[in-house]
Write a protein that holds these residues in place. Structure first.
Motif, mmCIF file in Angstrom:
data_model
loop_
_atom_site.group_PDB
_atom_site.id
_atom_site.type_symbol
_atom_site.label_atom_id
_atom_site.label_comp_id
_atom_site.label_asym_id
_atom_site.label_seq_id
_atom_site.Cartn_x
_atom_site.Cartn_y
_atom_site.Cartn_z
ATOM 1 N N VAL A 52 19.187 2.628 -6.869
ATOM 2 C CA VAL A 52 19.782 1.332 -7.179
ATOM 3 C C VAL A 52 18.926 0.231 -6.560
ATOM 4 C CG1 VAL A 52 21.812 -0.126 -6.906
ATOM 5 C CG2 VAL A 52 22.078 2.322 -7.322
ATOM 6 N N ALA A 53 18.490 -0.677 -7.371
ATOM 7 C CA ALA A 53 17.671 -1.800 -6.919
ATOM 8 C C ALA A 53 18.532 -3.050 -6.899
ATOM 9 C CB ALA A 53 16.476 -1.972 -7.839
ATOM 10 N N ASP A 54 19.203 -3.277 -5.780
ATOM 11 C CA ASP A 54 20.122 -4.414 -5.717
ATOM 12 C C ASP A 54 19.510 -5.631 -5.029
ATOM 13 O OD1 ASP A 54 20.092 -3.618 -3.091
ATOM 14 O OD2 ASP A 54 22.175 -2.962 -3.043
ATOM 15 N N GLY A 55 18.281 -5.512 -4.561
ATOM 16 C CA GLY A 55 17.616 -6.637 -3.923
ATOM 17 C C GLY A 55 18.104 -6.928 -2.519
ATOM 18 N N GLN A 56 18.967 -6.087 -1.980
ATOM 19 C CA GLN A 56 19.534 -6.326 -0.656
ATOM 20 C C GLN A 56 18.605 -5.896 0.473
ATOM 21 O OE1 GLN A 56 22.522 -7.986 -0.268
ATOM 22 N NE2 GLN A 56 22.197 -8.256 -2.463
ATOM 23 N N GLU A 57 17.646 -5.032 0.175
ATOM 24 C CA GLU A 57 16.739 -4.524 1.201
ATOM 25 C C GLU A 57 15.357 -5.148 1.001
ATOM 26 O OE1 GLU A 57 14.964 -3.097 4.195
ATOM 27 O OE2 GLU A 57 17.064 -2.543 3.970
ATOM 28 N N PRO A 58 15.008 -6.185 1.786
ATOM 29 C CA PRO A 58 13.737 -6.878 1.565
ATOM 30 C C PRO A 58 12.504 -6.025 1.863
ATOM 31 C CG PRO A 58 14.797 -7.698 3.545
ATOM 32 C CD PRO A 58 15.766 -6.758 2.888
ATOM 33 N N GLY A 59 12.654 -4.977 2.632
ATOM 34 C CA GLY A 59 11.518 -4.125 2.966
ATOM 35 C C GLY A 59 11.313 -2.978 2.013
ATOM 36 N N HIS A 60 11.998 -3.007 0.874
ATOM 37 C CA HIS A 60 11.964 -1.894 -0.074
ATOM 38 C C HIS A 60 11.949 -2.460 -1.497
ATOM 39 C CE1 HIS A 60 13.112 2.121 -1.581
ATOM 40 N NE2 HIS A 60 13.853 1.454 -2.442
ATOM 41 N N GLY A 71 6.202 2.934 -23.990
ATOM 42 C CA GLY A 71 7.291 2.300 -23.258
ATOM 43 C C GLY A 71 8.296 3.254 -22.653
ATOM 44 N N SER A 72 8.033 4.561 -22.722
ATOM 45 C CA SER A 72 9.002 5.522 -22.191
ATOM 46 C C SER A 72 8.917 5.617 -20.669
ATOM 47 C CB SER A 72 8.805 6.892 -22.829
ATOM 48 O OG SER A 72 7.513 7.372 -22.560
ATOM 49 N N LEU A 73 10.057 5.887 -20.055
ATOM 50 C CA LEU A 73 10.153 6.054 -18.610
ATOM 51 C C LEU A 73 9.414 7.327 -18.207
ATOM 52 C CD1 LEU A 73 11.579 5.057 -15.951
ATOM 53 C CD2 LEU A 73 13.386 6.690 -16.526
ATOM 54 N N VAL A 74 8.514 7.203 -17.225
ATOM 55 C CA VAL A 74 7.780 8.382 -16.761
ATOM 56 C C VAL A 74 7.949 8.632 -15.264
ATOM 57 C CG1 VAL A 74 6.080 8.382 -18.625
ATOM 58 C CG2 VAL A 74 5.590 7.104 -16.538
ATOM 59 N N GLY A 75 8.641 7.731 -14.549
ATOM 60 C CA GLY A 75 8.832 7.979 -13.127
ATOM 61 C C GLY A 75 9.331 6.781 -12.367
ATOM 62 N N ALA A 76 9.200 6.876 -11.043
ATOM 63 C CA ALA A 76 9.642 5.834 -10.121
ATOM 64 C C ALA A 76 8.548 5.596 -9.095
ATOM 65 C CB ALA A 76 10.927 6.265 -9.428
ATOM 66 N N ALA A 77 8.429 4.372 -8.640
ATOM 67 C CA ALA A 77 7.445 4.014 -7.615
ATOM 68 C C ALA A 77 8.096 3.032 -6.652
ATOM 69 C CB ALA A 77 6.215 3.392 -8.261
ATOM 70 N N THR A 78 7.612 3.030 -5.424
ATOM 71 C CA THR A 78 8.216 2.181 -4.400
ATOM 72 C C THR A 78 7.169 1.674 -3.430
ATOM 73 O OG1 THR A 78 10.159 3.621 -4.472
ATOM 74 C CG2 THR A 78 10.045 2.074 -2.668
ATOM 75 N N LEU A 79 7.298 0.418 -3.069
ATOM 76 C CA LEU A 79 6.611 -0.114 -1.913
ATOM 77 C C LEU A 79 7.712 -0.237 -0.865
ATOM 78 C CD1 LEU A 79 3.680 -1.110 -1.396
ATOM 79 C CD2 LEU A 79 4.585 -3.422 -1.526
ATOM 80 N N ARG A 87 1.969 -7.150 8.153
ATOM 81 C CA ARG A 87 1.492 -7.203 6.765
ATOM 82 C C ARG A 87 1.061 -5.821 6.276
ATOM 83 N NH1 ARG A 87 -2.721 -11.695 6.696
ATOM 84 N NH2 ARG A 87 -2.996 -10.939 4.587
ATOM 85 N N SER A 88 1.994 -4.876 6.418
ATOM 86 C CA SER A 88 1.723 -3.501 5.993
ATOM 87 C C SER A 88 2.923 -2.942 5.242
ATOM 88 C CB SER A 88 1.421 -2.621 7.209
ATOM 89 O OG SER A 88 2.554 -2.551 8.058
ATOM 90 N N ALA A 89 2.684 -1.863 4.519
ATOM 91 C CA ALA A 89 3.758 -1.196 3.783
ATOM 92 C C ALA A 89 3.311 0.215 3.438
ATOM 93 C CB ALA A 89 4.107 -1.971 2.506
ATOM 94 N N HIS A 90 4.259 0.992 2.943
ATOM 95 C CA HIS A 90 4.022 2.362 2.516
ATOM 96 C C HIS A 90 4.196 2.445 0.998
ATOM 97 C CE1 HIS A 90 4.493 3.901 6.704
ATOM 98 N NE2 HIS A 90 5.190 2.794 6.794
ATOM 99 N N VAL A 111 -1.730 0.193 -9.361
ATOM 100 C CA VAL A 111 -0.850 -0.954 -9.611
ATOM 101 C C VAL A 111 -0.079 -1.323 -8.347
ATOM 102 C CG1 VAL A 111 1.038 -1.857 -11.020
ATOM 103 C CG2 VAL A 111 -0.697 -0.406 -12.074
ATOM 104 N N LEU A 112 0.355 -0.330 -7.576
ATOM 105 C CA LEU A 112 1.035 -0.624 -6.313
ATOM 106 C C LEU A 112 0.082 -1.316 -5.329
ATOM 107 C CD1 LEU A 112 3.229 2.556 -5.785
ATOM 108 C CD2 LEU A 112 4.058 0.231 -6.184
ATOM 109 N N CYS A 113 -1.184 -0.936 -5.337
ATOM 110 C CA CYS A 113 -2.169 -1.613 -4.483
ATOM 111 C C CYS A 113 -2.305 -3.074 -4.902
ATOM 112 C CB CYS A 113 -3.523 -0.913 -4.562
ATOM 113 S SG CYS A 113 -3.585 0.671 -3.712
ATOM 114 N N HIS A 114 -2.383 -3.325 -6.192
ATOM 115 C CA HIS A 114 -2.455 -4.704 -6.680
ATOM 116 C C HIS A 114 -1.219 -5.488 -6.219
ATOM 117 C CE1 HIS A 114 -3.124 -8.120 -9.362
ATOM 118 N NE2 HIS A 114 -1.834 -8.023 -9.642
ATOM 119 N N TYR A 115 -0.063 -4.897 -6.396
ATOM 120 C CA TYR A 115 1.173 -5.568 -5.980
ATOM 121 C C TYR A 115 1.145 -5.841 -4.472
ATOM 122 C CZ TYR A 115 6.066 -6.543 -5.054
ATOM 123 O OH TYR A 115 7.238 -7.142 -4.628
ATOM 124 N N GLY A 116 0.786 -4.834 -3.678
ATOM 125 C CA GLY A 116 0.793 -4.990 -2.224
ATOM 126 C C GLY A 116 -0.233 -5.992 -1.723
#
Length: 176
Positions: A52-60, A71-79, A87-90, A111-116
């Motif tokens: 659930v992505a409710d925006g309540q956790e700023p570090g996630h 356009g099909s769903l192929v997975g999940a990714a997280t910073l 200024r770091s993250a996993h 893409v996660l590197c670009h975002y981070g």
């Protein structure tokens, strides 16, 4: 949506949750290897915090991974574990079984590197993965991550201790 060459990372949609729950998180072996805690069953109506992505956790920041071609769903990714002071993250990701082995993982990491680094202005990204997770190790190293160490027998997974590999990438070493 953030895009790579094969995948896009977008906000989690409600219709993504049952697919991710069934194909990623209800797979005991995969979930036990991917999560830092023990696997536990979740009811179909539960508000599983991993999904659930409710925006309540700023570090996630969770994303759904979609294939650009169809356009099909192929997975999940997280910073996750975003530390605004240092200024770091996993980085974390999971691909549906039908999407594995097609180069999506390498593209998701890119893409996660670009975002981070670009969107969030982070200085360091880090990945921890089991030492036998060759797909993740390969995806990380193809994106410039460097092996920084091995955490010997640090992960309890399905009745045995396994080694974890720690990989890091600094903004100045990143090559988009």
């Amino acid at each position: 949506m953030l895009t790579g060459s094969k995948v896009g990372l977008r906000a989690r949609h409600e219709e993504d949750i049952p697919v991710l729950r069934t194909e990623l998180f209800n797979d005991v072996v995969n979930a036990a290897r991917a999560d830092s805690g023990p696997w536990r069953p979740m009811s179909p109506t539960s508000k599983d915090p991993r999904l659930v992505a409710d925006g309540q956790e700023p570090g996630h920041v969770p994303f759904s991974v979609v294939e650009l071609a169809g356009g099909s769903l192929v997975g999940a990714a997280t910073l996750w574990g975003i530390d605004t002071h240092h200024r770091s993250a996993h980085i974390g990701l999971g691909l549906l079984p039908s999407a594995r082995g097609q180069g999506y993982g390498t593209d998701v990491v890119a893409v996660l590197c670009h975002y981070g680094f670009v969107v969030r202005g982070l200085h360091r990204l880090q990945i921890e993965t089991l030492a036998d997770n060759t797909a993740m190790l390969r995806s990380a190293e193809r994106n410039g991550f460097v092996r920084e160490g091995v955490l010997r027998k640090s992960a309890w997974v399905l009745g045995e201790f396994l080694d974890e590999v720690l990989l890091g990438l600094l903004a100045e070493d990143w090559r988009p």
